[in-house]
Design a protein around this motif. Structure first.
Motif, PDB file in Angstrom:
ATOM      1  N   ALA A   1       0.832  -1.203   0.000  1.00  0.00           N
ATOM      2  CA  ALA A   1       0.000   0.000   0.000  1.00  0.00           C
ATOM      3  C   ALA A   1       0.864   1.249   0.000  1.00  0.00           C
ATOM      4  CB  ALA A   1      -0.918   0.000   1.224  1.00  0.00           C
ATOM      5  N   THR A   2       2.157   1.093   0.302  1.00  0.00           N
ATOM      6  CA  THR A   2       3.093   2.213   0.296  1.00  0.00           C
ATOM      7  C   THR A   2       4.214   1.889  -0.691  1.00  0.00           C
ATOM      8  OG1 THR A   2       4.469   1.258   2.051  1.00  0.00           O
ATOM      9  CG2 THR A   2       2.637   2.656   2.735  1.00  0.00           C
ATOM     10  N   ASP A   3       4.999   2.880  -1.049  1.00  0.00           N
ATOM     11  CA  ASP A   3       6.143   2.629  -1.915  1.00  0.00           C
ATOM     12  C   ASP A   3       7.151   1.766  -1.155  1.00  0.00           C
ATOM     13  OD1 ASP A   3       7.339   3.410  -4.572  1.00  0.00           O
ATOM     14  OD2 ASP A   3       8.979   3.956  -3.235  1.00  0.00           O
ATOM     15  N   ALA A   4       7.511   0.629  -1.729  1.00  0.00           N
ATOM     16  CA  ALA A   4       8.341  -0.337  -0.999  1.00  0.00           C
ATOM     17  C   ALA A   4       9.542  -0.767  -1.832  1.00  0.00           C
ATOM     18  CB  ALA A   4       7.516  -1.561  -0.615  1.00  0.00           C
ATOM     19  N   LEU A   5      10.624  -1.111  -1.110  1.00  0.00           N
ATOM     20  CA  LEU A   5      11.850  -1.635  -1.717  1.00  0.00           C
ATOM     21  C   LEU A   5      12.317  -2.838  -0.910  1.00  0.00           C
ATOM     22  CD1 LEU A   5      13.824   1.585  -2.616  1.00  0.00           C
ATOM     23  CD2 LEU A   5      13.614  -0.375  -4.142  1.00  0.00           C
ATOM     24  N   LEU A   6      12.599  -3.922  -1.606  1.00  0.00           N
ATOM     25  CA  LEU A   6      13.103  -5.125  -0.964  1.00  0.00           C
ATOM     26  C   LEU A   6      14.376  -5.576  -1.671  1.00  0.00           C
ATOM     27  CD1 LEU A   6       9.796  -5.216  -0.794  1.00  0.00           C
ATOM     28  CD2 LEU A   6      10.196  -7.497   0.126  1.00  0.00           C
ATOM     29  N   TRP A   7      15.199  -6.326  -0.962  1.00  0.00           N
ATOM     30  CA  TRP A   7      16.402  -6.958  -1.528  1.00  0.00           C
ATOM     31  C   TRP A   7      16.171  -8.454  -1.480  1.00  0.00           C
ATOM     32  CZ3 TRP A   7      21.196  -9.147   0.886  1.00  0.00           C
ATOM     33  CH2 TRP A   7      22.289  -9.144   0.018  1.00  0.00           C
TER      34      TRP A   7
END
Length: 283
Positions: free
Chosen positions: A137-143
């Motif tokens: 629901a929010t801007d997200a970044l994952l590795w």
């Protein structure tokens, strides 16, 4: 002088024709491309752009490694996953498992019957093969790090459903475990104040799968981690990295937040924190 040939003397339409014979005149001529110390920022920068689209941004060194598939090291592939607010990112990885670290944002991942609600600082593991969908629901970044090159090299398929189970390590519990470790007295032979993540089947191996380990290490300001070597390549994500660097086989490598670092197997290396705060890094 006639050099030895690796091929059989006569062509035969059977398994003998596939034989190759390597002698000192030809077996040392060609070498595998080396795995070198590196700090990769291109994929990070692409994924971190304000206008970056929802998608996967691989840290791909296949050309350098002469790999037939996308690869960060011969056996591992790292990616940055960008999920814009309200978007969904479906993924199916041909791997034993995928290790995820949430750099920022919050959301949910569905994989088979599993539902994992994640937020910044969480670590979670998903089995390979099952179709997964990341939602935010929010801007997200994952590795994300997988062993896709290893599975591809052996021409294998992911484990059957249930062989590897999803595991979630929430940030709050990770912080609690790390604080407990940091409260312990310093040991002269310690390699850092570290939390090693494991799964029940591989707890005695200190790992999450048979071939992948993951840990969150830390260093106090002004401290250094003594020089050591690994039998395997280390792929590292610096999280809190101000004023930090590594010495790898005598060469200085400066850390950059959320850049993907590769330390070659067998390379003597040490880590140093000359910044003013605690350093943390996922390995």
């Amino acid at each position: 002088m006639t050099l030895a040939t690796p091929h059989p003397a006569a062509t035969r339409p059977d398994s003998a024709a596939r034989a190759r014979y390597l002698t000192p005149t030809n077996s040392f001529k060609d070498k595998l491309p080396p795995v070198t110390a590196a700090v990769s920022t291109a994929a990070r920068d692409d994924a971190f752009r304000t206008d970056a689209a929802t998608g996967a941004y691989p840290v791909d060194a296949a050309t350098t490694l002469a790999s037939p598939v996308a690869a960060t090291t011969p056996l591992l592939l790292a990616r940055y996953l960008r999920i814009r607010a309200g978007d969904r990112l479906p993924m199916a990885i041909r791997a034993t498992a995928g290790i995820h670290y949430v750099i920022r944002g919050s959301g949910e991942t569905a994989s088979g019957a599993e539902r994992i609600a994640w937020s910044e600082g969480d670590v979670f593991l998903l089995p390979g093969g099952d179709a997964a969908e990341h939602r935010s629901a929010t801007d997200a970044l994952l590795w994300l790090v997988t062993n896709e090159p290893e599975v591809s090299f052996h021409r294998l398929e992911p484990p059957v459903p249930g062989a590897v189970e999803a595991v979630h390590y929430p940030a709050g519990e990770i912080a609690r475990q790390l604080e407990a470790v940091r409260a312990m007295p310093d040991s002269g032979d310690a390699s850092g104040k570290v939390v090693v993540f494991a799964t029940e089947p591989f707890e005695r191996m200190l790992s999450v799968t048979p071939t992948m380990t993951v840990a969150l290490n830390s260093m106090e300001p002004g401290k250094a981690q003594r020089a050591h070597r690994h039998n395997s390549v280390a792929v590292t994500l610096p999280i809190l990295a101000d004023g930090c660097f590594s010495m790898i086989d005598g060469e200085r490598v400066d850390w950059q937040p959320y850049a993907t670092m590769v330390t070659p197997a067998g390379a003597a290396h040490s880590h140093h924190n000359e910044g003013g705060g605690l350093a943390t890094f996922l390995i």
